[in-house]
Design an enzyme around this catalytic site. Structure first.
Site, PDB file in Angstrom:
ATOM      1  N   ASP A 216      80.220  12.953  51.057  1.00 51.68           N
ATOM      2  CA  ASP A 216      79.886  13.602  49.787  1.00 51.68           C
ATOM      3  C   ASP A 216      81.129  14.227  49.145  1.00 51.68           C
ATOM      4  OD1 ASP A 216      77.553  14.528  48.100  1.00 51.68           O
ATOM      5  OD2 ASP A 216      78.440  16.477  48.540  1.00 51.68           O
ATOM      6  N   GLU A 273      82.194   8.942  48.519  1.00 53.28           N
ATOM      7  CA  GLU A 273      81.645   9.227  47.192  1.00 53.28           C
ATOM      8  C   GLU A 273      82.772   9.935  46.442  1.00 53.28           C
ATOM      9  OE1 GLU A 273      78.708  11.792  44.433  1.00 53.28           O
ATOM     10  OE2 GLU A 273      79.871  12.642  46.057  1.00 53.28           O
TER      11      GLU A 273
HETATM   12  C1  NOJ Z   1      77.018  14.409  45.278  1.00 52.79           C
HETATM   13  C2  NOJ Z   1      75.599  14.219  45.702  1.00 52.79           C
HETATM   14  O1  NOJ Z   1      75.280  12.853  45.662  1.00 52.79           O
HETATM   15  C3  NOJ Z   1      74.779  15.071  44.777  1.00 52.79           C
HETATM   16  O2  NOJ Z   1      73.414  14.783  44.878  1.00 52.79           O
HETATM   17  C4  NOJ Z   1      75.083  16.512  45.068  1.00 52.79           C
HETATM   18  O3  NOJ Z   1      74.394  17.333  44.160  1.00 52.79           O
HETATM   19  C5  NOJ Z   1      76.582  16.786  44.940  1.00 52.79           C
HETATM   20  N1  NOJ Z   1      77.387  15.765  45.533  1.00 52.79           N
HETATM   21  C6  NOJ Z   1      76.930  18.087  45.597  1.00 52.79           C
HETATM   22  O4  NOJ Z   1      76.826  17.964  46.989  1.00 52.79           O
END
Ligand code: NOJ
Ligand code: CA
Length: 551
Positions: A216, A273
């Site tokens: 993440d 991500e």
């Molecule tokens: C990316 C995640 O996919 C999202 O859902 C989240 O709100 C943010 N990062 C913060 O962790």
């Protein structure tokens, strides 16, 4: 340790060409009927997912969490939240998936924890300057009495990225950084204790047999020295510019994690991500000694336009190929408007909307969106590399627009006073059966977000075995992709088609995607699959076909 399973002979670099299905636990299947999906629910439905022909599942967070950001606010990285089940359920899920031939990727959230994490609670109870505070980003404010935040940084969810705490003597004191909600304090990655903690988290889940991690906010961990003001504050919230995105230091973290994974064998992987552009810069995350995949958000953000698609495909293959990695194609996830709706928007060029709601000016045309989404998925799954699917896209689910304000849950909605609708519309519990309570999500009919009536005709039970259904399209395309080894193949552009058509050959299969207004003649050969009906070998607008060329 997980038991021996049916994956022992699969190649170590399985992730290069894998089709990976994202399960969003809150909305997948609810075993105990409380309205929120859970791990026993997922276990029960695993065979249905395996039947799609996918290689792996990525699970969004199911860890102990107050659920202020649907689990991306983790209070304990090594346990399961009671809302989702128990640690034993997680272990059972991993083993059951493996027995079905599915790999398991879990989410890891290293940029921030929940404010309920034991470390943050200790930090609040400790003095400024203490080792407990040094695990997070605590700083003195500006102004005569520190009444102003340390800099101008804004939260991705809207509002300031700093919150001031009350010190033990009862007076306002230091500020802490949160790039997301105020309940999600950012860790201080300059602190070796943080590095050691996350190595331990990786090992904890690797010891339980997971095959990989989706990382993440992978581009956010390291902040620019001195925390300067953000000169790009007015840019799109998911943009990649600013003193907290994509700092060179983040790559050290993934080189370190790479070594931890290697200790468990050559087949463990990580997916970044990282909303980083250009793609050449994103590709740094998949250099040989770092991660294995990075979601290709440049591709996700591309409109249904043949020229733009050709350009982004070329750019992707060259950027990721340049570091020896695969491109990891993706069209939907739990943070973006579902592509069956996005592609039906009149002004796609406006980019990725931050949610669609009852008062949004630009509303999707559902029929057009679904036709294009089917065509776009059939195109994506023919590209060399790996691909991620988001639960429900195989049913053609649209974004849910009519969610009443009082039922919305995304912190984005609250932090922008409703100006941005946020992500609830892509997170509605998915339909399994057309005539059951909650469309088969559970047997009580309770759901944490309301399901629209239109889910009835899109339910899995309505599509299984039905020729031409979106579910059967996905199933055929995934099967053919594997049969013709398109994931490990290569792309050669076909000439002689109008500009509004994306046409290429991969391992002897011609892929023709018509994003224009007129009909297009298909090449000679066996038509393997088509995302819409064909008449006289003519491919209509917003349709993709695969044709096996004569050898
Ligand atoms: C990316 C995640 O996919 C999202 O859902 C989240 O709100 C943010 N990062 C913060 O962790
Ligand atoms: Ca439940």
């Amino acid at each position: 340790m997980s038991a021996p399973h049916s994956l022992v002979n699969s190649p170590a670099d399985w992730w290069r060409h894998a089709v990976i299905y994202q399960v969003y636990p809150r909305s997948f299947a609810d075993g105990n009927g409380d309205g929120i999906g859970d791990l026993p629910g997922i276990i029960h439905r695993l065979p249905d997912i395996a039947a799609l022909g996918i290689d792996a599942i990525w699970l969004s967070p199911f860890y102990t969490s107050p659920q202020k950001d649907a689990g991306y606010d983790v209070a304990n990285y090594c346990d399961v939240d009671p809302v989702f089940g128990t640690l034993a359920d997680a272990e059972k899920l991993i083993d059951t998936a493996h027995d079905l031939g599915l790999r398991i990727i879990v989410d890891i959230v290293p940029n921030h924890s929940s404010d309920q994490h034991e470390w943050f609670q200790e930090a609040l109870a400790s003095e400024p300057g203490s080792p407990q505070r040094a695990r997070y980003m605590f700083h003195e404010g500006k102004g005569d009495s520190g009444e102003l935040p340390p800099n101008n940084w804004e939260s991705v969810f809207g509002g300031p990225a700093w919150t001031r705490v009350i010190e033990s003597e009862g007076t306002p004191g230091q500020w802490y950084l949160h790039l997301f909600d105020s309940s999600q304090p950012d860790f201080n990655w300059e602190n070796p204790e943080v590095w050691e903690m996350f190595r331990g988290v990786l090992r904890f889940w690797l010891d339980r047999g997971v095959d990989g991690f989706r990382v993440d906010v992978a581009h956010g961990l390291i902040k620019e020295q001195g925390l300067p003001d953000n000169a790009y504050a007015k840019e799109a919230p998911l943009g990649n510019r600013g003193p907290f995105w994509d700092q060179d230091g983040v790559h050290e973290v993934y080189r370190d994690w790479h070594k931890v994974l290697e200790g468990y064998g050559p087949d463990r992987m990580m997916c970044a991500e990282a909303w980083v552009l250009p793609l050449e810069k994103m590709a740094w995350y998949v250099r040989e000694d770092e991660m294995h995949q990075a979601f290709n958000f440049g591709y996700l953000a591309t409109a249904w336009d043949a020229t733009d698609l050709r350009n982004v495909i070329n750019e992707s293959l060259s950027a990721f190929g340049g570091v020896g990695g695969p491109s990891t194609w993706v069209l939907s996830n739990h943070d973006v408007v579902r592509h069956a709706s996005r592609m039906g928007l009149e002004y796609q060029s406006e980019g990725q909307p931050t949610g669609i709601g009852p008062l949004s000016p630009n509303k999707p045309d559902a029929g057009l969106g679904l036709a294009r989404a089917r065509a776009a998925s059939a195109l994506m799954l023919a590209l060399p590399g790996s691909a991620y699917l988001y639960q429900g896209e195989e049913l053609g689910l649209p974004e849910v627009i009519d969610i009443p304000d009082e039922m919305r849950q995304d912190p984005t909605f609250f932090r922008t006073s409703g100006e941005r609708y946020g992500r609830d519309g892509c997170r509605v519990p998915i339909p399994w059966e057309s005539n059951a309570p909650a469309f088969g999500f559970n047997d009580t009919g309770k759901t944490w977000l309301p399901q629209p009536d239109t889910f009835s005709s899109l339910a899995r039970s309505q599509q299984v075995g039905v020729a031409g259904s979106t579910l059967e399209l996905y199933r055929s395309v995934i099967e053919l992709r594997s049969k013709h080894a398109l994931g490990t193949g290569s792309l050669e552009w076909l000439t002689g088609y109008p500009d509004s058509v994306v046409a290429f050959v991969n391992n002897g299969v011609a892929i023709i995607a018509n994003a224009g207004d007129g009909d297009v003649a298909l090449p000679e050969g066996d038509i393997l699959v088509s995302s819409g009906e064909l008449s006289d070998n003519l491919l209509g607008p917003d349709t993709t076909a695969w044709v096996k060329l004569p050898s």
